[in-house]
Design a protein around this motif. Structure first.
Motif, PDB file in Angstrom:
ATOM      1  N   UNK A   1      15.188  70.756 -46.065  1.00 13.75           N
ATOM      2  CA  UNK A   1      15.851  71.900 -46.697  1.00 13.75           C
ATOM      3  C   UNK A   1      16.968  72.392 -45.786  1.00 13.75           C
ATOM      4  N   UNK A   2      18.129  72.692 -46.390  1.00 18.04           N
ATOM      5  CA  UNK A   2      19.259  73.221 -45.614  1.00 18.04           C
ATOM      6  C   UNK A   2      19.816  74.456 -46.307  1.00 18.04           C
ATOM      7  N   UNK A   3      20.165  75.449 -45.517  1.00 18.67           N
ATOM      8  CA  UNK A   3      20.816  76.646 -46.054  1.00 18.67           C
ATOM      9  C   UNK A   3      21.654  77.261 -44.944  1.00 18.67           C
ATOM     10  N   UNK A   4      22.930  77.510 -45.250  1.00 20.36           N
ATOM     11  CA  UNK A   4      23.796  78.054 -44.209  1.00 20.36           C
ATOM     12  C   UNK A   4      25.121  78.516 -44.757  1.00 20.36           C
ATOM     13  N   UNK A   5      25.984  78.918 -43.852  1.00 22.54           N
ATOM     14  CA  UNK A   5      27.320  79.391 -44.205  1.00 22.54           C
ATOM     15  C   UNK A   5      28.313  78.379 -43.650  1.00 22.54           C
ATOM     16  N   UNK A   6      28.740  77.468 -44.547  1.00 21.58           N
ATOM     17  CA  UNK A   6      29.600  76.363 -44.112  1.00 21.58           C
ATOM     18  C   UNK A   6      31.014  76.827 -43.790  1.00 21.58           C
ATOM     19  N   UNK A   7      31.477  77.908 -44.452  1.00 13.81           N
ATOM     20  CA  UNK A   7      32.802  78.436 -44.178  1.00 13.81           C
ATOM     21  C   UNK A   7      33.858  77.896 -45.129  1.00 13.81           C
ATOM     22  N   UNK A   8      35.106  78.318 -44.963  1.00 11.09           N
ATOM     23  CA  UNK A   8      35.569  79.211 -43.887  1.00 11.09           C
ATOM     24  C   UNK A   8      35.272  80.689 -44.128  1.00 11.09           C
ATOM     25  N   UNK A   9      34.884  81.037 -45.360  1.00 13.99           N
ATOM     26  CA  UNK A   9      34.542  82.424 -45.638  1.00 13.99           C
ATOM     27  C   UNK A   9      33.048  82.593 -45.780  1.00 13.99           C
ATOM     28  N   UNK A  10      32.632  83.845 -46.040  1.00 15.20           N
ATOM     29  CA  UNK A  10      31.229  84.118 -46.300  1.00 15.20           C
ATOM     30  C   UNK A  10      30.419  84.580 -45.112  1.00 15.20           C
TER      31      UNK A  10
ATOM     32  N   UNK B   1      25.447  87.046 -39.431  1.00 16.17           N
ATOM     33  CA  UNK B   1      25.372  85.620 -39.739  1.00 16.17           C
ATOM     34  C   UNK B   1      26.798  85.070 -39.903  1.00 16.17           C
ATOM     35  N   UNK B   2      27.430  84.711 -38.806  1.00 17.74           N
ATOM     36  CA  UNK B   2      28.820  84.224 -38.871  1.00 17.74           C
ATOM     37  C   UNK B   2      28.901  82.832 -39.485  1.00 17.74           C
ATOM     38  N   UNK B   3      30.112  82.424 -39.819  1.00 17.65           N
ATOM     39  CA  UNK B   3      30.333  81.075 -40.331  1.00 17.65           C
ATOM     40  C   UNK B   3      29.790  80.059 -39.327  1.00 17.65           C
ATOM     41  N   UNK B   4      29.086  79.079 -39.825  1.00 13.42           N
ATOM     42  CA  UNK B   4      28.468  78.074 -38.953  1.00 13.42           C
ATOM     43  C   UNK B   4      26.995  78.308 -38.732  1.00 13.42           C
ATOM     44  N   UNK B   5      26.473  79.439 -39.233  1.00 12.18           N
ATOM     45  CA  UNK B   5      25.042  79.710 -39.120  1.00 12.18           C
ATOM     46  C   UNK B   5      24.297  78.847 -40.143  1.00 12.18           C
ATOM     47  N   UNK B   6      23.355  78.052 -39.684  1.00 15.53           N
ATOM     48  CA  UNK B   6      22.623  77.142 -40.565  1.00 15.53           C
ATOM     49  C   UNK B   6      21.153  77.106 -40.169  1.00 15.53           C
ATOM     50  N   UNK B   7      20.297  77.189 -41.174  1.00 16.43           N
ATOM     51  CA  UNK B   7      18.862  76.975 -40.978  1.00 16.43           C
ATOM     52  C   UNK B   7      18.470  75.650 -41.633  1.00 16.43           C
ATOM     53  N   UNK B   8      17.647  74.887 -40.939  1.00 19.17           N
ATOM     54  CA  UNK B   8      17.121  73.629 -41.469  1.00 19.17           C
ATOM     55  C   UNK B   8      15.605  73.661 -41.353  1.00 19.17           C
TER      56      UNK B   8
ATOM     57  N   UNK C   1      20.853  76.682 -36.244  1.00 18.82           N
ATOM     58  CA  UNK C   1      22.038  76.110 -35.612  1.00 18.82           C
ATOM     59  C   UNK C   1      23.207  77.084 -35.747  1.00 18.82           C
ATOM     60  N   UNK C   2      24.017  77.129 -34.722  1.00 17.44           N
ATOM     61  CA  UNK C   2      25.244  77.924 -34.750  1.00 17.44           C
ATOM     62  C   UNK C   2      26.412  76.966 -34.548  1.00 17.44           C
ATOM     63  N   UNK C   3      26.969  76.520 -35.658  1.00 16.22           N
ATOM     64  CA  UNK C   3      28.095  75.600 -35.607  1.00 16.22           C
ATOM     65  C   UNK C   3      29.406  76.388 -35.565  1.00 16.22           C
TER      66      UNK C   3
END
Length: 416
Positions: free
Chosen positions: A351-360, A365-372, A385-387
């Motif tokens: 399962x993946x859920x995150x903020x891929x960007x560039x907005x949102x 939870x800044x852009x690049x924040x992802x939970x797996x 993960x903080x990408x």
């Protein structure tokens, strides 16, 4: 025998298309023990083609040139090659009949411009193109072999497979090359290099080690060149064994396969199955798995649940969890993974859920924040993960990390 590949076309230099032809040809030639000395990409200009052919002649025994054999004014490879060989073009009636036949097959009138596709080098041998109108041409000239092929990938591959490679099998290359691959995951290139430095330093001059890194993995390629293939194979087996023993659990495969293929093979052998529940990766994890032949034996299916409503209805994520913690949270991905596992009847789920960007993004939870989350047979593993800001890179990194997490849990639970 050494070869050089020349690809012509402004579209390659402008970045409008990717030169996949050269990679395919290099692999095909290696199977015949023909090594690539250089790959050159040039524009559709006479002076550049002449210069490339002249330079390649100094470096290689076999020169393969792709592109520029079409019917339009910018397709000048044949005319330029005629000037290079100081010869002329002649009309080949067999090719002309073939080209006309293609147009008749589709009930189309052949434009006069296509007559030129039947013009071939007078000093060359025609390589009939069963899948297109532009024939290939084979030229043996002053101890060198020149092959001119269309740039359309499926036409080039057909001509190489059925016309060029069978002719090249007649050549006996004195210099042999043997190759071994070792696929490692979860260890960076620099750390891996430090770990095996003493083994690499002990390599004899004819054996070379290359590091081929990608996101989350490093492929080691050990190559040896010489005249005795049996000896080369024995030497590579010896050094590959040393490297595998040193790297240990980070080694995923000893073959020239992708990480995804290693996962598919291992799951099939262990009779395990996989499902995916993807939000920010939008199905990319499932795509990487299903591109592998044989994935149907282990992949149950994937659910792309982008909206919260989809997460609730398709994966049975509780509304209260989404309201309290948000879509990008550990609690949500755990329920997504368990939901996919149950709904699709799989032994493992990603399962993946995150903020891929560039907005949102937000301050929390800044852009690049992802939970797996990876749901296995006995537990669920999660990781935050903080990408960075790049959307495509964030999707690629999330995909790579989720597959690595899957592999680690699968290895841990193996035999359970």
């Amino acid at each position: 025998m050494k070869a050089e590949i020349i690809t012509t076309g402004d579209e390659i230099l402008l970045g409008q298309i990717v030169d996949t032809n050269s990679a395919w040809m290099a692999q095909a030639l290696l199977s015949l023990q023909i090594q690539i000395a250089q790959i050159t990409s040039i524009s559709d200009r006479e002076e550049h083609i002449l210069e490339a052919l002249s330079n390649a002649t100094q470096r290689a025994d076999l020169i393969i040139c792709t592109g520029g054999l079409g019917p339009t004014k910018d397709d000048i490879t044949k005319l330029t090659a005629a000037k290079f060989f100081q010869t002329s073009l002649v009309r080949n009636e067999g090719v002309l009949t073939h080209v006309r036949g293609i147009f008749e097959k589709f009930n189309r009138t052949m434009p006069d411009i296509n007559l030129g596709q039947a013009d071939v080098l007078s000093n060359g041998e025609v390589l009939f193109n069963d899948w297109g109108t532009a024939p290939g041409i084979w030229v043996a000239h002053e101890g060198k072999v020149y092959v001119f092929l269309p740039g359309v990938p499926f036409e080039m591959k057909n001509l190489m497979s059925h016309r060029v490679l069978p002719k090249l099998q007649e050549f006996n290359s004195q210099e042999k090359i043997a190759i071994r691959y070792i696929l490692t995951v979860g260890i960076g290139e620099s750390h891996l290099a430090e770990q095996i430095a003493d083994i690499e330093d002990a390599f004899p001059p004819h054996i070379h080690l290359a590091y081929l890194p990608k996101i989350g993995l490093v492929r080691l390629r050990i190559s040896a060149s010489g005249s005795d293939m049996v000896q080369l194979e024995e030497e590579l087996d010896h050094y590959a064994k040393l490297l595998i023993n040193r790297v240990g659990d980070a080694v995923v495969a000893h073959d020239d396969i992708s990480f995804e293929e290693a996962i598919v093979r291992s799951f099939v052998e262990s009779k395990e199955t996989l499902a995916t529940a993807e939000s920010c990766t939008g199905g990319n994890v499932a795509k990487q798995i299903t591109e592998i032949a044989g994935a149907s034996a282990m992949f149950q299916g994937g659910i792309v649940a982008y909206a919260n409503q989809a997460k609730e209805h398709l994966l049975h994520v509780e509304h209260s969890v989404l309201a309290q913690y948000g879509a990008v949270s550990e609690e949500t991905v755990i329920q997504m993974a368990r939901g996919a596992q149950k709904q699709l009847g799989a032994s493992y789920a990603i399962a993946t859920s995150g903020i891929a960007g560039p907005g949102g993004g937000t301050e929390e939870k800044p852009v690049g924040t992802v939970w797996v989350a990876i749901a296995g047979k006995t537990e669920v593993k999660t990781k935050l993960f903080q990408f960075h800001q790049d959307r495509i890179l964030n999707i690629e990194r999330t995909t790579a990390q989720s597959l690595l997490m899957l592999w680690n849990l699968f290895q841990k639970e193996k035999g359970i």
